[in-house]
Scaffold this motif. Structure first.
Motif, PDB file in Angstrom:
ATOM      1  N   LYS A  59      31.574 -24.195  27.035  1.00  0.00           N
ATOM      2  CA  LYS A  59      31.908 -23.782  25.576  1.00  0.00           C
ATOM      3  C   LYS A  59      33.003 -24.551  25.053  1.00  0.00           C
ATOM      4  O   LYS A  59      32.807 -25.039  23.815  1.00  0.00           O
ATOM      5  CB  LYS A  59      31.977 -22.280  25.506  1.00  0.00           C
ATOM      6  CG  LYS A  59      32.187 -21.764  24.232  1.00  0.00           C
ATOM      7  CD  LYS A  59      32.391 -20.161  24.070  1.00  0.00           C
ATOM      8  CE  LYS A  59      32.693 -19.880  22.489  1.00  0.00           C
ATOM      9  NZ  LYS A  59      33.013 -18.480  22.622  1.00  0.00           N
ATOM     10  N   LYS A  63      32.703 -27.255  21.411  1.00  0.00           N
ATOM     11  CA  LYS A  63      33.129 -26.513  20.160  1.00  0.00           C
ATOM     12  C   LYS A  63      33.074 -27.733  19.060  1.00  0.00           C
ATOM     13  O   LYS A  63      33.091 -27.496  18.016  1.00  0.00           O
ATOM     14  CB  LYS A  63      34.539 -26.099  20.486  1.00  0.00           C
ATOM     15  CG  LYS A  63      34.630 -24.549  20.917  1.00  0.00           C
ATOM     16  CD  LYS A  63      36.033 -24.047  20.801  1.00  0.00           C
ATOM     17  CE  LYS A  63      35.960 -22.647  21.107  1.00  0.00           C
ATOM     18  NZ  LYS A  63      37.182 -21.993  21.018  1.00  0.00           N
ATOM     19  N   SER A  67      28.278 -25.331  15.975  1.00  0.00           N
ATOM     20  CA  SER A  67      28.588 -24.386  15.169  1.00  0.00           C
ATOM     21  C   SER A  67      29.078 -23.051  15.918  1.00  0.00           C
ATOM     22  O   SER A  67      28.674 -22.750  16.994  1.00  0.00           O
ATOM     23  CB  SER A  67      27.456 -24.133  13.917  1.00  0.00           C
ATOM     24  OG  SER A  67      26.528 -23.359  14.723  1.00  0.00           O
ATOM     25  N   ASP A  68      29.906 -22.282  15.060  1.00  0.00           N
ATOM     26  CA  ASP A  68      30.075 -21.021  16.001  1.00  0.00           C
ATOM     27  C   ASP A  68      28.946 -20.158  16.183  1.00  0.00           C
ATOM     28  O   ASP A  68      28.889 -19.621  17.409  1.00  0.00           O
ATOM     29  CB  ASP A  68      30.769 -20.351  14.728  1.00  0.00           C
ATOM     30  CG  ASP A  68      32.396 -20.861  14.679  1.00  0.00           C
ATOM     31  OD1 ASP A  68      32.915 -21.657  15.756  1.00  0.00           O
ATOM     32  OD2 ASP A  68      33.150 -20.359  13.763  1.00  0.00           O
ATOM     33  N   GLU A  69      27.913 -20.271  15.335  1.00  0.00           N
ATOM     34  CA  GLU A  69      26.618 -19.496  15.941  1.00  0.00           C
ATOM     35  C   GLU A  69      25.981 -20.007  16.945  1.00  0.00           C
ATOM     36  O   GLU A  69      25.462 -19.274  17.652  1.00  0.00           O
ATOM     37  CB  GLU A  69      25.713 -19.596  14.582  1.00  0.00           C
ATOM     38  CG  GLU A  69      24.487 -18.817  14.861  1.00  0.00           C
ATOM     39  CD  GLU A  69      23.876 -18.715  13.330  1.00  0.00           C
ATOM     40  OE1 GLU A  69      22.544 -19.320  13.297  1.00  0.00           O
ATOM     41  OE2 GLU A  69      24.054 -18.008  12.327  1.00  0.00           O
ATOM     42  N   LEU A  71      27.521 -21.652  19.422  1.00  0.00           N
ATOM     43  CA  LEU A  71      28.337 -21.377  20.612  1.00  0.00           C
ATOM     44  C   LEU A  71      28.280 -19.921  20.953  1.00  0.00           C
ATOM     45  O   LEU A  71      28.639 -19.568  22.241  1.00  0.00           O
ATOM     46  CB  LEU A  71      29.746 -21.474  20.104  1.00  0.00           C
ATOM     47  CG  LEU A  71      30.185 -23.009  19.867  1.00  0.00           C
ATOM     48  CD1 LEU A  71      31.652 -23.253  19.205  1.00  0.00           C
ATOM     49  CD2 LEU A  71      30.151 -23.728  21.172  1.00  0.00           C
ATOM     50  N   GLU A  72      27.731 -19.025  20.159  1.00  0.00           N
ATOM     51  CA  GLU A  72      27.492 -17.530  20.564  1.00  0.00           C
ATOM     52  C   GLU A  72      26.588 -17.546  21.898  1.00  0.00           C
ATOM     53  O   GLU A  72      26.684 -16.563  22.704  1.00  0.00           O
ATOM     54  CB  GLU A  72      27.137 -16.750  19.508  1.00  0.00           C
ATOM     55  CG  GLU A  72      27.985 -16.431  18.532  1.00  0.00           C
ATOM     56  CD  GLU A  72      27.659 -15.601  17.268  1.00  0.00           C
ATOM     57  OE1 GLU A  72      26.668 -15.160  17.387  1.00  0.00           O
ATOM     58  OE2 GLU A  72      28.563 -15.373  16.351  1.00  0.00           O
ATOM     59  N   ASP A  75      28.707 -16.913  24.848  1.00  0.00           N
ATOM     60  CA  ASP A  75      29.187 -15.473  24.967  1.00  0.00           C
ATOM     61  C   ASP A  75      28.182 -14.476  25.588  1.00  0.00           C
ATOM     62  O   ASP A  75      28.498 -13.773  26.356  1.00  0.00           O
ATOM     63  CB  ASP A  75      29.651 -15.234  23.671  1.00  0.00           C
ATOM     64  CG  ASP A  75      30.981 -15.978  23.103  1.00  0.00           C
ATOM     65  OD1 ASP A  75      31.590 -16.304  23.941  1.00  0.00           O
ATOM     66  OD2 ASP A  75      30.896 -16.137  21.805  1.00  0.00           O
TER      67      ASP A  75
END
Length: 95
Positions: A59, A63, A67-69, A71-72, A75
């Motif tokens: 992850k 980065k 995008s942040d989305e 990368l989820e 998680d």
């Protein structure tokens, strides 16, 4: 001589790119009796911890490209590996 692989077109037209051959992985396993359930569960815990660490590293390295989305997804995988209910079920099955 190049290898020719035939496939089914997803749409009309011409595409030029690298081709990748998808091969089903060997998911077979050997059943065996566990003599030391505590040690076996510790082995599972170590594998989960190593997987979580690997996912965190991947992850971090992704980065700059995702995008942040996007990368989820990492998680979500980490959450699955950290789920106490799943771990409890695995422990029960080992015992």
């Amino acid at each position: 001589m190049p290898q020719i692989i035939k496939g089914i077109a997803a749409s009309d037209g011409i595409g030029i790119a690298k081709a990748y051959l998808l091969i089903d992985p060997d998911l077979s396993f050997e059943k065996k009796t566990i003599d030391d359930p505590v040690a076996e569960y510790e082995r599972v815990e170590k594998a989960f911890s190593a997987s979580i660490a690997d996912l965190a590293t991947i992850k971090q390295n992704a980065k700059s490209r995702l995008s942040d989305e996007e990368l989820e997804v990492f998680d979500a995988h980490i959450a699955i590996l950290s789920d106490p209910e799943m771990k409890s079920q695995i422990k029960d099955e080992i015992e």
